[in-house]
Enzyme design. Structure first.
Site, PDB file in Angstrom:
ATOM      1  N   VAL A 197      30.773   6.243  28.524  1.00 18.64           N
ATOM      2  CA  VAL A 197      31.072   6.996  27.114  1.00 18.64           C
ATOM      3  C   VAL A 197      29.766   8.162  27.109  1.00 18.64           C
ATOM      4  O   VAL A 197      28.582   7.742  27.458  1.00 18.64           O
ATOM      5  CB  VAL A 197      30.779   5.986  25.950  1.00 18.64           C
ATOM      6  CG1 VAL A 197      30.745   6.896  24.718  1.00 18.64           C
ATOM      7  CG2 VAL A 197      31.786   5.056  25.975  1.00 18.64           C
ATOM      8  N   GLU A 231       9.666 -13.958  37.506  1.00 19.87           N
ATOM      9  CA  GLU A 231      10.487 -14.900  38.201  1.00 19.87           C
ATOM     10  C   GLU A 231      10.790 -14.472  39.459  1.00 19.87           C
ATOM     11  O   GLU A 231      10.969 -15.309  40.167  1.00 19.87           O
ATOM     12  CB  GLU A 231      11.758 -14.860  36.946  1.00 19.87           C
ATOM     13  CG  GLU A 231      11.466 -15.583  35.640  1.00 19.87           C
ATOM     14  CD  GLU A 231      12.516 -15.349  34.628  1.00 19.87           C
ATOM     15  OE1 GLU A 231      12.253 -16.205  33.731  1.00 19.87           O
ATOM     16  OE2 GLU A 231      13.536 -14.513  34.768  1.00 19.87           O
TER      17      GLU A 231
END
Ligand SMILES: Cc1cc2nc3c(=O)[nH]c(=O)nc-3n(C[C@H](O)[C@H](O)[C@H](O)COP(=O)(O)OP(=O)(O)OC[C@H]3O[C@@H](n4cnc5c(N)ncnc54)[C@H](O)[C@@H]3O)c2cc1C
Length: 423
Positions: A83, A174
Site C-alpha cells: 500500500v 535472544e
C-alpha cells in the site's frame, strides 16, 4: 484489483500482523466486506524470527498463510500488495496492484528497522524484521562458518567466526544466546577442524544494561546467563560505523566481523498521505485517541506498533510489542460491531500481562507485575506462551517437536544453506 462492488460497509485493513488479524477475527460474523492488504501472503510470528536466523526452526513454522486464517469468512478478500498512498479526501488507497475505495480504513503496518540515518550500517549490516531477512542471516552465518573451516589465514578465520550483534533488547539477547548455544552444540561436533574458542559472540548495547525495557533484577540475571554461555557483553558502547568488515564504536573500539546483525531499534512504518497532527514524526507513529481513531480523521484507525495512544499511564504510547497490538485489534473489532449497530463504543485499556525473554536452554527471564524471576521455570513459561500464540495448529506441533528434539539432542535442525546469501 477484482474486489466485488458491495452494498455493505467496506473495511480495508493494511497489515496482516498481530493487530490486523486480531481485528478481523472479531468481525467474522458481521455484515461487512473485509479487504486485507499485506506485502507478504503470510502472517509472521516475529518473536521467533531469531530461531529461524540461528537454524533452530524452519521458516514455515513461524509463518501462516493469511488467506487460510480467514478462509471461512464469506466476504473476505486478501490482496498481496504494497500500500503506497492514502487519499483521505476521496477515501481511496493506492497500492502496487491498483486503487480501492474504503468506508473504514484500519492501518496496522507495524514497524521497520531503524538505522538512525547511518547509511553504511543500513547498507552493510543484517537486519532481522522479516522471514527473508532471517533466512539471509541463517545463510550468511553458515556460509561464514564453512569459509572459516577452509581458510588458512588466521586473521580472516577470526573475522569469519566473529559474530557481532547491535542492541541488547530482547531480540539481541535472544540472538546472542542462540549463537552461543550453536557454538557449544554444533561447532564442536560438526566442525572438528575448528576450535570452539575461535568463535566469538559480541553483544553491544548503548545503555548501561541488557534488556533495558525489563526490570533491573532480570537484566542482571540475563547478563549473567549470557556471560556463562560465553557471550561478550559490551555496555554503554555506541556503534558509529560498519563498512562491511569492521564495526567501529564511538569510543574507538574495533570489531572485525563478517556477520554484523542490527537489532538496535525500530521505527513506525507509516504510509504516505497522512501527516500533520496525525503523524508523530519522531516515532513515525500515528497519534490515535482512546478508540484507536487517528487524530483528525473520522473513518481511519491505527492499531498496534504504528499507533501512538498517549495517556497518563503510557505518556509515550504503549510498548511496541505483541500484546498491545493483539489487545487493540480485538478491542477495535468489538467496538466495530457496536459502530455498525450505532451503539456507544468503549475506550481501550491495556492489560499488561508481563514481559519475557529467553537466553537459551533453561535460561529465560520473566517480569510479571511485581514478580521478577529467571531460570528453568521462566524458560518453560516462555516456551508455553510462544507456542500458545503461534498461529496454526500445525505450526505449534512442528515447533514443539523441534524444540523437544533440540532439547534432547543439542541440535539445530535447520542448518541448511538453501539460498546462499549474496550482497
Ligand atoms: C525480531 C523481533 C522480535 C520480537 N520479539 C517480540 C517478543 O518476544 N515479544 C513481543 O511481545 N513482541 C516482540 N516483537 C514485537 C512484535 O512482533 C510487534 O510488536 C508486533 O508484531 C506488532 O504487531 P503489528 O500488527 O502492529 O505489526 P506487525 O506484526 O509488524 O505487522 C505489520 C504487517 O503490515 C505489513 N505492512 C507494513 N507496511 C505495509 C504496506 N505499506 N503495504 C502492505 N503491507 C504492509 C507487514 O508486511 C506486516 O505483515 C518482536 C519484533 C521483532 C522484529
Amino acid at each position: 484489483m477484482n474486489i466485488p462492488e458491495t452494498s455493505v460497509p467496506r473495511i480495508v485493513i493494511i497489515g496482516g500482523g498481530f493487530a490486523g488479524i486480531s481485528f478481523i477475527k472479531k468481525l467474522q460474523k458481521e455484515k461487512v466486506q473485509i479487504v486485507l492488504f499485506d506485502r507478504h501472503n503470510y502472517h509472521t510470528f516475529q518473536p521467533l524470527l531469531y530461531q529461524v536466523s540461528t537454524a533452530g526452526l524452519e521458516p514455515d513454522s513461524i509463518a501462516y498463510p493469511l488467506r487460510k486464517i480467514f478462509r471461512k469468512n464469506m466476504d473476505f478478500h486478501f490482496r498481496m500488495a504494497e500500500v503506497e498512498n492514502i487519499d483521505a479526501d476521496t477515501n481511496t488507497i493506492s497500492t502496487s496492484v491498483g486503487s480501492l475505495k474504503y468506508d473504514y480504513l484500519i492501518i496496522a503496518t507495524g514497524t521497520r528497522t531503524n538505522f538512525f540515518g547511518n547509511e553504511s550500517i543500513a547498507e552493510n549490516s543484517m537486519p532481522m524484521k522479516t522471514i527473508p531477512q532471517a533466512l539471509n542471516i541463517r545463510s550468511l552465518m553458515l556460509q561464514n562458518i564453512e569459509k572459516a573451516d577452509i581458510t588458512s589465514d588466521e586473521t580472516e578465520r577470526k573475522r569469519l567466526l566473529n559474530f557481532v550483534i547491535a542492541g541488547a533488547g530482547p531480540t539481541g539477547v535472544e540472538l546472542a544466546g542462540a549463537l552461543a548455544e550453536f557454538r557449544k552444540g554444533i561447532l564442536e561436533n560438526d566442525y572438528p577442524e575448528l576450535e570452539e574458542e575461535e568463535m566469538n559472540v559480541h553483544l553491544i548495547e548503548g545503555l548501561d544494561r541488557v534488556l533495558p525495557p525489563m526490570s533491573e533484577t532480570v537484566s542482571k540475571k540475563a547478563q549473567k546467563f549470557l556471560e556463562n554461555l560465553g557471550v561478550q557483553v559490551h555496555l554503554e558502547t555506541f556503534i558509529s560505523d560498519y563498512d562491511g568488515k569492521t564495526v567501529t564504536t564511538k569510543d574507538g573500539k574495533k570489531f572485525e566481523t563478517a556477520t554484523f546483525i542490527w537489532a538496535a531499534g525500530v521505527t513506525g512504518a507509516p504510509i504516505k498521505g497522512i501527516s500533520g497532527e496525525a503523524l508523530v514524526e519522531k516515532a513515525n507513529r500515528y497519534r490515535v485517541d482512546e478508540f484507536n481513531k487517528v487524530k483528525g480523521f473520522e473513518n481511519i484507525y491505527a492499531l498496534g506498533d504504528i499507533a501512538l495512544m498517549e495517556n497518563k499511564e503510557y505518556p509515550k504510547g504503549h510498548p511496541q510489542v505483541a500484546q498491545p497490538a493483539i489487545q487493540q485489534g480485538k478491542h477495535l473489532g468489538k467496538n466495530f460491531r457496536k459502530i455498525l449497530k450505532g451503539a456507544p463504543i468503549e475506550p481501550f485499556k491495556y492489560f499488561d500481562k508481563g514481559t519475557m525473554a529467553t537466553v537459551g536452554r533453561n535460561k529465560a527471564v520473566v517480569d510479571i507485575g511485581k514478580l521478577h524471576f529467571g531460570g528453568a521455570i521462566a524458560w518453560f513459561l516462555w516456551m508455553f506462551v510462544h507456542l500458545w500464540f503461534l498461529v496454526g495448529f500445525r505450526n505449534r506441533v512442528v515447533t514443539f517437536f523441534n524444540w523437544t528434539y533440540s532439547y534432547i539432542n543439542y541440535d539445530r535442525a535447520a542448518r541448511l544453506i538453501i539460498r546462499p546469501f549474496k550482497k
